[in-house]
Design a protein around this motif. Sequence first.
Motif, short mmCIF file in Angstrom:
data_model
loop_
_atom_site.label_atom_id
_atom_site.label_comp_id
_atom_site.label_asym_id
_atom_site.label_seq_id
_atom_site.Cartn_x
_atom_site.Cartn_y
_atom_site.Cartn_z
N ASN A 1 0.86 -1.18 0.00
CA ASN A 1 0.00 0.00 0.00
C ASN A 1 0.90 1.23 0.00
OD1 ASN A 1 0.91 0.12 2.63
ND2 ASN A 1 -1.11 -0.10 3.59
N ALA A 2 0.29 2.42 0.00
CA ALA A 2 1.09 3.64 -0.14
C ALA A 2 2.11 3.80 0.99
CB ALA A 2 0.16 4.85 -0.19
N LEU A 3 1.69 3.51 2.21
CA LEU A 3 2.60 3.67 3.34
C LEU A 3 3.66 2.58 3.36
CD1 LEU A 3 2.93 5.73 5.53
CD2 LEU A 3 1.42 4.40 7.01
N GLY A 4 3.30 1.40 2.90
CA GLY A 4 4.29 0.33 2.78
C GLY A 4 5.36 0.68 1.78
N ARG A 5 4.95 1.26 0.66
CA ARG A 5 5.94 1.68 -0.33
C ARG A 5 6.84 2.77 0.24
NH1 ARG A 5 2.84 3.13 -4.10
NH2 ARG A 5 2.85 5.37 -3.71
N ALA A 6 6.22 3.75 0.95
CA ALA A 6 6.99 4.87 1.50
C ALA A 6 7.99 4.39 2.55
CB ALA A 6 6.03 5.89 2.10
N LEU A 7 7.64 3.36 3.32
CA LEU A 7 8.54 2.86 4.36
C LEU A 7 9.85 2.34 3.76
CD1 LEU A 7 9.07 2.11 7.32
CD2 LEU A 7 7.88 -0.07 6.89
N PHE A 8 9.77 1.68 2.61
CA PHE A 8 10.97 1.07 2.01
C PHE A 8 11.49 1.84 0.80
CE2 PHE A 8 8.95 -2.44 4.29
CZ PHE A 8 10.03 -2.95 4.99
N LEU B 1 22.67 -6.40 -0.24
CA LEU B 1 23.37 -5.76 -1.35
C LEU B 1 23.23 -4.25 -1.37
CD1 LEU B 1 22.59 -8.19 -4.34
CD2 LEU B 1 24.52 -8.22 -2.75
N ASP B 2 22.24 -3.70 -0.69
CA ASP B 2 22.04 -2.25 -0.75
C ASP B 2 23.15 -1.53 0.01
OD1 ASP B 2 20.23 0.25 -1.08
OD2 ASP B 2 19.05 -1.42 -1.84
N PRO B 3 23.72 -0.48 -0.59
CA PRO B 3 24.83 0.22 0.08
C PRO B 3 24.44 0.89 1.39
CG PRO B 3 24.13 1.38 -1.92
CD PRO B 3 23.46 0.05 -1.94
N ASP B 4 23.16 1.23 1.58
CA ASP B 4 22.76 1.90 2.81
C ASP B 4 21.95 0.99 3.74
OD1 ASP B 4 20.53 1.76 1.22
OD2 ASP B 4 19.95 3.86 1.46
N ALA B 5 22.03 -0.34 3.54
CA ALA B 5 21.23 -1.26 4.34
C ALA B 5 21.57 -1.16 5.83
CB ALA B 5 21.43 -2.69 3.85
N ARG B 6 22.85 -1.04 6.15
CA ARG B 6 23.25 -1.01 7.56
C ARG B 6 22.84 0.29 8.24
NH1 ARG B 6 27.18 -5.03 8.90
NH2 ARG B 6 27.76 -6.26 7.07
N GLU B 7 22.62 1.33 7.46
CA GLU B 7 22.10 2.57 8.02
C GLU B 7 20.58 2.48 8.18
OE1 GLU B 7 21.56 6.35 9.51
OE2 GLU B 7 23.41 5.16 9.33
N PHE B 8 19.91 1.90 7.21
CA PHE B 8 18.44 1.80 7.23
C PHE B 8 17.97 0.89 8.35
CE2 PHE B 8 14.53 -0.25 5.34
CZ PHE B 8 13.69 0.85 5.57
N GLY C 1 13.35 4.57 -1.71
CA GLY C 1 14.62 5.27 -1.77
C GLY C 1 15.86 4.40 -1.79
N HIS C 2 15.69 3.09 -1.89
CA HIS C 2 16.85 2.19 -1.89
C HIS C 2 17.02 1.55 -3.27
CE1 HIS C 2 16.77 2.56 2.46
NE2 HIS C 2 15.48 2.25 2.42
N THR C 3 18.19 1.06 -3.53
CA THR C 3 18.45 0.39 -4.81
C THR C 3 17.56 -0.81 -4.99
OG1 THR C 3 20.76 1.11 -4.69
CG2 THR C 3 20.23 -0.67 -6.24
N HIS C 4 17.29 -1.54 -3.89
CA HIS C 4 16.51 -2.77 -3.95
C HIS C 4 15.25 -2.66 -3.08
CE1 HIS C 4 19.67 -4.85 -6.16
NE2 HIS C 4 20.54 -4.36 -5.30
N PRO D 1 15.11 7.66 5.79
CA PRO D 1 15.80 8.85 5.27
C PRO D 1 14.96 10.12 5.31
CG PRO D 1 15.20 7.34 3.49
CD PRO D 1 14.94 6.62 4.77
N VAL D 2 13.64 10.01 5.46
CA VAL D 2 12.77 11.19 5.44
C VAL D 2 12.28 11.56 6.84
CG1 VAL D 2 10.61 12.17 4.55
CG2 VAL D 2 12.05 10.73 3.07
N VAL D 3 11.80 10.58 7.62
CA VAL D 3 11.18 10.89 8.90
C VAL D 3 12.01 10.44 10.10
CG1 VAL D 3 8.87 10.87 7.92
CG2 VAL D 3 9.80 8.75 8.90
N GLY D 4 13.19 9.92 9.88
CA GLY D 4 14.07 9.57 10.99
C GLY D 4 13.79 8.20 11.57
N GLU D 5 14.08 8.03 12.85
CA GLU D 5 14.01 6.72 13.48
C GLU D 5 12.57 6.27 13.70
OE1 GLU D 5 16.41 5.63 16.68
OE2 GLU D 5 18.27 6.45 15.83
#
Length: 296
Positions: A141-148, A163-170, A150-153, A234-238
């Motif tokens: 759904n829209a919020l499910g898409r928004a949660l994940f 494989l995503d370069p920012d996985a350990r940050e996310f 901005g990533h390559t995968h 990346p948008v709303v923080g923790e």
Amino acid sequence: MDSKDSVDSENLLGQFLRARRALLRPEDLGLPAGARRRVAGLRREEVAMLAGVSTDYYVRLEQGRERNPSAQVVDALARVLGLEEDALAHLHQLARPVPAARRRKGGRGEQVSPVLLRMMEGWHRTPAVVLGRCLTVLAHNALGRALFAGHTHSGDLLRLVFLDPDAREFYADWDRVAVNTVAGLRAAVGTDYDDPQLIEVVGELSLRSEEFRRLWARHDIQQKARESKRFRHPVVGELTLDYESLTVNSAPGQQLVVYQADPGSPSEHALSLLGSLTAGDDSPQASPHEEKDFSA
């Protein structure tokens, strides 16, 4: 490493027993550690002794020369190996595999029910995704898409983790997420290691991710059920979200994963903010499988 080498379906029972044996320390079971052990974990004769079977019989199980131990032997081996409920069920499944003709295979043709899509549409405050057997995002759904987003995968949670370069940050607790993701993948595929999609993804990740290769070799099994997970969005923080994973009975192999924040918590406010940023895009969508880049 060839992808077929990473998913060898010829002796699944033996592979599982060897992997779990290697994870145990003799002292955990009241045995002397000994000064000269050539390999990690328990010896074959130690497992056999503790399980009450002959060493020759146990060796034949690991080598694939004996493939159908009794339920009593399976339970005894599970007790020695310290298997929890999901792993015990998996070991019984390996000992009594379902004929291939009765299996339902996943893959790129997986379709999400329109009824389920409409249901997800009404969950404006609840991120929801539908996962396939290899943890690809089949719908959201829209919020499910928004949660994940901005990533390559973003459309493939297995590749996102490894494989995503920012996985350990996310993922704030990446190590735990990685362990649970691989264990969940093994639980989702059961004994159907001939699935072409599984062979493809395991082969790719085994080549490109040392962490995945190490965790895959452990043969951990754990159903994706419920857990608390921390994200650094990346948008709303923790965000700290509880999720529940539900099987979709009308489509075996699919999982509906629903996330929620504790009422009144900072995470609930952050999730509301994320929802307001996605307002006007409420229709749930089936997720097309992204084009895969297999370059190292």
